[in-house]
Design a protein around this motif. Structure first.
Motif: not given
Length: 120
Positions: A40-67
């Protein structure tokens, strides 16, 4: 700040891989280290130290690029990205194995077929 012409020419090449230390790099590194799980986004935020507010938009961009792939509330490294990483790892291992083996030129030459013999 201006950049050199050489750097300008290589901008598209640099875009393939996220810069180390950035949010995309942190998230991809984490997901690539756990290819058999989805988070989940929360789990990714906890494991990466990326703020929760940045995880979602970053994942969306990574999804659009097929990553990354997304289903429901879960995210994982994409099969395509994992396949590319596995292929690169395999190619590297094969290349390394050839470097470790001694090459006996005389033995190779003794078994080599002379292409002129096929014409007879």
């Amino acid at each position: 700040m201006p950049i050199s012409t050489d750097r300008f020419e290589n901008i598209d090449e640099e875009a393939d891989e996220p810069t180390p230390g950035t949010n995309p790099h942190k998230i991809l590194s984490f997901l690539e280290a756990n290819p058999d799980q989805a988070f989940t986004q929360s789990e990714i935020a906890e494991e990466t130290d990326v703020t929760r507010g940045s995880v979602g938009p970053t994942l969306v961009r990574l999804r659009k690029s097929g990553r990354v792939d997304h289903r429901g509330k879960y995210w994982r490294i994409s099969d395509h990205t994992q396949s590319l990483d596995d292929a690169a790892d395999h190619a590297g291992a094969v290349a390394a194995s050839y470097e470790e083996e001694a090459f006996d030129y005389d033995e190779w030459q003794a078994h080599a077929v002379d292409p002129r013999q096929d014409r007879e």
